[in-house]
Design a protein around this motif. Structure first.
Motif, PDB file in Angstrom:
ATOM      1  N   THR A  36      68.657  73.848   4.592  1.00  0.00           N
ATOM      2  CA  THR A  36      67.918  72.596   4.762  1.00  0.00           C
ATOM      3  C   THR A  36      67.271  72.132   3.462  1.00  0.00           C
ATOM      4  N   SER A  37      67.674  72.728   2.342  1.00  0.00           N
ATOM      5  CA  SER A  37      67.053  72.347   1.078  1.00  0.00           C
ATOM      6  C   SER A  37      67.422  70.909   0.700  1.00  0.00           C
ATOM      7  N   VAL A  38      66.531  70.303  -0.022  1.00  0.00           N
ATOM      8  CA  VAL A  38      66.669  68.913  -0.426  1.00  0.00           C
ATOM      9  C   VAL A  38      67.146  68.874  -1.877  1.00  0.00           C
ATOM     10  N   ASP A  39      68.051  67.947  -2.196  1.00  0.00           N
ATOM     11  CA  ASP A  39      68.483  67.804  -3.579  1.00  0.00           C
ATOM     12  C   ASP A  39      68.176  66.387  -4.084  1.00  0.00           C
ATOM     13  N   GLU A  40      68.454  66.146  -5.368  1.00  0.00           N
ATOM     14  CA  GLU A  40      68.135  64.860  -5.992  1.00  0.00           C
ATOM     15  C   GLU A  40      68.809  63.699  -5.270  1.00  0.00           C
ATOM     16  N   LYS A  41      70.068  63.890  -4.897  1.00  0.00           N
ATOM     17  CA  LYS A  41      70.822  62.827  -4.245  1.00  0.00           C
ATOM     18  C   LYS A  41      70.175  62.437  -2.908  1.00  0.00           C
ATOM     19  N   MET A  42      69.740  63.440  -2.144  1.00  0.00           N
ATOM     20  CA  MET A  42      69.098  63.172  -0.848  1.00  0.00           C
ATOM     21  C   MET A  42      67.799  62.384  -1.038  1.00  0.00           C
ATOM     22  N   VAL A  43      67.019  62.767  -2.044  1.00  0.00           N
ATOM     23  CA  VAL A  43      65.756  62.076  -2.306  1.00  0.00           C
ATOM     24  C   VAL A  43      66.036  60.633  -2.715  1.00  0.00           C
ATOM     25  N   ARG A  44      66.989  60.436  -3.625  1.00  0.00           N
ATOM     26  CA  ARG A  44      67.329  59.090  -4.094  1.00  0.00           C
ATOM     27  C   ARG A  44      67.801  58.223  -2.929  1.00  0.00           C
ATOM     28  N   GLN A  45      68.689  58.779  -2.088  1.00  0.00           N
ATOM     29  CA  GLN A  45      69.196  58.033  -0.938  1.00  0.00           C
ATOM     30  C   GLN A  45      68.066  57.647   0.012  1.00  0.00           C
ATOM     31  N   ALA A  46      67.138  58.576   0.258  1.00  0.00           N
ATOM     32  CA  ALA A  46      66.020  58.299   1.163  1.00  0.00           C
ATOM     33  C   ALA A  46      65.135  57.178   0.609  1.00  0.00           C
ATOM     34  N   VAL A  47      64.906  57.187  -0.709  1.00  0.00           N
ATOM     35  CA  VAL A  47      64.099  56.133  -1.329  1.00  0.00           C
ATOM     36  C   VAL A  47      64.825  54.788  -1.239  1.00  0.00           C
ATOM     37  N   LEU A  48      66.120  54.782  -1.528  1.00  0.00           N
ATOM     38  CA  LEU A  48      66.890  53.538  -1.437  1.00  0.00           C
ATOM     39  C   LEU A  48      66.898  52.996   0.000  1.00  0.00           C
ATOM     40  N   GLN A  49      66.998  53.885   0.984  1.00  0.00           N
ATOM     41  CA  GLN A  49      66.944  53.463   2.386  1.00  0.00           C
ATOM     42  C   GLN A  49      65.577  52.865   2.716  1.00  0.00           C
ATOM     43  N   ALA A  50      64.502  53.472   2.193  1.00  0.00           N
ATOM     44  CA  ALA A  50      63.154  52.977   2.419  1.00  0.00           C
ATOM     45  C   ALA A  50      62.997  51.562   1.837  1.00  0.00           C
ATOM     46  N   ILE A  51      63.572  51.359   0.655  1.00  0.00           N
ATOM     47  CA  ILE A  51      63.523  50.035   0.015  1.00  0.00           C
ATOM     48  C   ILE A  51      64.299  49.029   0.863  1.00  0.00           C
ATOM     49  N   LYS A  52      65.499  49.416   1.273  1.00  0.00           N
ATOM     50  CA  LYS A  52      66.342  48.547   2.076  1.00  0.00           C
ATOM     51  C   LYS A  52      65.630  48.146   3.375  1.00  0.00           C
ATOM     52  N   LYS A  53      64.977  49.114   3.988  1.00  0.00           N
ATOM     53  CA  LYS A  53      64.236  48.875   5.233  1.00  0.00           C
ATOM     54  C   LYS A  53      63.161  47.810   5.030  1.00  0.00           C
ATOM     55  N   CYS A  54      62.463  47.875   3.917  1.00  0.00           N
ATOM     56  CA  CYS A  54      61.406  46.901   3.626  1.00  0.00           C
ATOM     57  C   CYS A  54      61.990  45.523   3.317  1.00  0.00           C
ATOM     58  N   MET A  55      63.129  45.500   2.689  1.00  0.00           N
ATOM     59  CA  MET A  55      63.748  44.231   2.309  1.00  0.00           C
ATOM     60  C   MET A  55      64.207  43.436   3.534  1.00  0.00           C
TER      61      MET A  55
END
Length: 158
Positions: A137-156
């Motif tokens: 269940t470890s998190v990597d850079e790609k997962m963090v980046r994707q989650a942030v981009l999804q958060a931005i998309k959600k707000c947009m």
């Protein structure tokens, strides 16, 4: 050396070690670490100028956004992430949405610098640490980046 001077020296050593880990420097002395960091920053700037289309959405309906995530090693061999997010224009609830994304990934925010207000640029620099220890269940850079981009998309879209 006084206790206060010792604390300052220790703090400087920790910051230099952190800089070494972020820039993947193998240098031993302060000057060489700073030279390596300078080269690393130049490389990043060159990458940014060469590939603006890969940094995030650039369509006319979406403000320019940049999201970068890098792995860092924290004390006690814990893994962490340096997260940088910037947008030309902030969106309502953007900070909340990004922090919720961190929470969903199980990231603790250890340090953050944020600048955001309606109708101004948004900037977030954060240091996060994964709460998850097991490899499955470890998190990597790609997962963090994707989650942030999804958060931005959600707000947009709200």
């Amino acid at each position: 050396m006084s206790g206060k001077d010792q604390k300052k020296a220790t703090a400087l050593e920790e910051k230099l070690e952190f800089l070494r880990s972020v820039t993947k420097s193998s240098a031993a002395n302060e000057t060489s670490i700073l030279v390596d960091a300078s080269k690393y920053i130049k490389e990043l700037k060159d990458k940014v100028s060469q590939k603006p289309d890969q940094l995030g959405g650039t369509s006319s309906s979406m403000p320019m956004q940049r999201v970068s995530v890098s792995s860092v090693e924290l004390e006690k061999k814990r893994r962490g992430f340096r997260i940088n997010v910037s947008m030309e224009k902030s969106q309502p609830e953007l900070l909340t949405s990004v922090l919720e994304a961190f929470e969903e990934l199980g990231l603790d925010v250890l340090d953050a610098d944020v600048s955001c207000a309606d109708d101004t640029a948004f900037r977030l620099e954060a240091l996060g640490s994964s709460q998850r220890e097991d490899a499955e269940t470890s998190v990597d850079e790609k997962m963090v980046r994707q989650a942030v981009l999804q958060a931005i998309k959600k707000c947009m879209h709200h």
